[in-house]
Design a protein around this motif. Structure first.
Motif, PDB file in Angstrom:
ATOM      1  N   ASN A  94       0.806  -1.224   0.000  1.00 12.81           N
ATOM      2  CA  ASN A  94       0.000   0.000   0.000  1.00 12.81           C
ATOM      3  C   ASN A  94       0.838   1.274   0.000  1.00 12.81           C
ATOM      4  N   THR A  95       2.149   1.121   0.045  1.00 12.36           N
ATOM      5  CA  THR A  95       3.005   2.305   0.098  1.00 12.36           C
ATOM      6  C   THR A  95       4.395   1.978  -0.436  1.00 12.36           C
ATOM      7  N   GLY A  96       5.198   3.013  -0.677  1.00 10.98           N
ATOM      8  CA  GLY A  96       6.595   2.828  -1.036  1.00 10.98           C
ATOM      9  C   GLY A  96       6.822   1.984  -2.270  1.00 10.98           C
ATOM     10  N   LEU A  97       7.870   1.174  -2.213  1.00 16.59           N
ATOM     11  CA  LEU A  97       8.213   0.327  -3.361  1.00 16.59           C
ATOM     12  C   LEU A  97       7.087  -0.630  -3.689  1.00 16.59           C
ATOM     13  N   GLY A  98       6.430  -1.181  -2.676  1.00 16.61           N
ATOM     14  CA  GLY A  98       5.348  -2.128  -2.928  1.00 16.61           C
ATOM     15  C   GLY A  98       4.260  -1.534  -3.795  1.00 16.61           C
ATOM     16  N   VAL A 116      -3.081  -7.002  -2.856  1.00 16.95           N
ATOM     17  CA  VAL A 116      -2.374  -5.908  -2.196  1.00 16.95           C
ATOM     18  C   VAL A 116      -2.315  -6.215  -0.702  1.00 16.95           C
ATOM     19  N   GLY A 117      -1.198  -6.804  -0.280  1.00 22.80           N
ATOM     20  CA  GLY A 117      -1.036  -7.154   1.125  1.00 22.80           C
ATOM     21  C   GLY A 117      -0.733  -5.925   1.960  1.00 22.80           C
ATOM     22  N   CYS A 118      -1.458  -5.764   3.058  1.00 19.52           N
ATOM     23  CA  CYS A 118      -1.286  -4.578   3.899  1.00 19.52           C
ATOM     24  C   CYS A 118      -1.748  -4.887   5.319  1.00 19.52           C
TER      25      CYS A 118
END
Length: 352
Positions: A94-98, A116-118
């Motif tokens: 959900n953020t950054g490189l991911g 989308v794993g979060c």
């Protein structure tokens, strides 16, 4: 134009073969390889289980028997009319490189089913909304999956959900990670707590998730297991100060104690070195299962990891995360298949 009767015949053949495969070793994987057009059914059966190739020409128990006239269609065609979408789980997506990797996948001409794993589902949904706004015409599908790397219960439920809804997993990308070194320097968190959290998320949690997910990977025709590591984690380069970044990482402070606060990554880079060893263990464990395993070292990227701030990191040479994401996509799509078992950088193999 395809003969409608032939098409109906072919579809019945597919159904019969799928039913027969359920009784064979690696049955799910064999069937998926045939449907994807990688091999003819006869070729895959012969390669995976020579004895089971007899199902194409002999009457085994009734569950193995394939009726004529479907036999000739099965043995001669690749049955590639059905397209199988690759299912990929990305932790910390959900953020950054991911998040940038999710966007790269959506830009690809290949269709993916992206999980989308979060930790917080609402943040995962917000990330999906952002991606859909940027790429409204993407053919890939996106959904959130709660993945808390500090909770075994969360990880167990995540894998159970994938098993129930997808039945398999083609790619597991262990991207989720934390860095607490700035908080140690500021006194916001103690050394022991910071180190325990870093190793718990970056290594232990990743190991738990991977262990749970491997049975689903083994049902894929082309399983890929990816660990996102760091260029700071190489032991070989810890003595180098050949660049400004390496001087910042490896340079020694002036004599005396306490040391002046500086750019520190000690707990983070140590945990990522541990992750590199974890990758090597999975290479060993899955050597005979056909799973491709890597660590990806995406480069010094301007993300919010560690709390330094992307703009501050750009000032000291950090790259746009898109660069790391596109490189990561190239590994997903087979560009570095010749480097399995290694830590891959964009233009080289990262030394241990």
């Amino acid at each position: 134009m395809q003969n409608p009767q032939h098409s109906e015949c072919q579809q019945r053949a597919i159904a019969e073969v799928k039913s027969a495969y359920s009784h064979l070793p690696h049955g799910d994987r064999i069937f998926r390889q045939c449907v994807e057009g990688q091999n003819s059914i006869a070729e895959v059966l012969k390669a995976k289980d020579p004895d089971s190739a007899g199902i194409l020409k002999t009457e085994r128990p009734s569950s193995y028997k394939i009726e004529q006239p479907y036999l000739s269609i099965i043995s001669e065609s690749h049955i590639s009319t059905m397209s199988i979408v690759k299912t990929i789980l990305i932790t910390g997506a959900n953020t950054g490189l991911g998040l940038e990797v999710v966007k790269s996948l959506c830009r690809s001409t290949t269709k993916y089913d992206i999980l989308v794993g979060c930790r917080t589902p609402s943040k995962g949904q917000a990330a999906i909304d952002e991606v859909k706004n940027e790429y409204p015409s993407t053919s890939s599908t996106l959904s959130t999956l709660q993945v808390d790397l500090e909770s075994d219960d969360s990880l167990q439920k995540a894998v159970e959900t994938i098993s129930k809804e997808k039945g398999h997993l083609d790619i597991l990308m262990n991207n989720g990670g934390v860095a607490y070194d700035p908080q140690i320097s500021s006194g916001a968190i103690g050394i022991r707590e910071a180190w325990n959290k870093s190793w718990n998320v970056n290594v232990a949690g990743t190991q738990v998730l991977t262990t749970l997910a491997v049975p689903l990977l083994l049902k894929s025709s082309d399983p890929r297991l990816i660990f996102i590591t760091s260029g700071t984690a190489t032991l070989t380069e810890t003595e180098s100060t050949a660049s400004e970044n390496l001087k910042r990482l490896n340079g020694s402070p002036a004599a005396g104690w306490p040391k002046e606060p500086g750019f520190s990554t000690t707990s983070y880079r140590s945990s990522k070195t541990g992750l590199n060893m974890l990758m090597r263990e999975w290479v060993r464990i899955l050597k005979n299962d056909g799973v491709k395993v890597w660590c990806i070292s995406p480069g010094f990227l301007a993300t919010s990891l560690g709390g330094y701030g992307s703009e501050q990191l750009k000032k000291i040479g950090a790259l746009d995360p898109v660069i790391g994401a596109d490189f990561t996509l190239s590994v997903v799509e087979g560009k570095r298949d010749h480097d399995t078992g290694k830590i891959v950088r964009k233009d080289m193999i990262q030394p241990w």
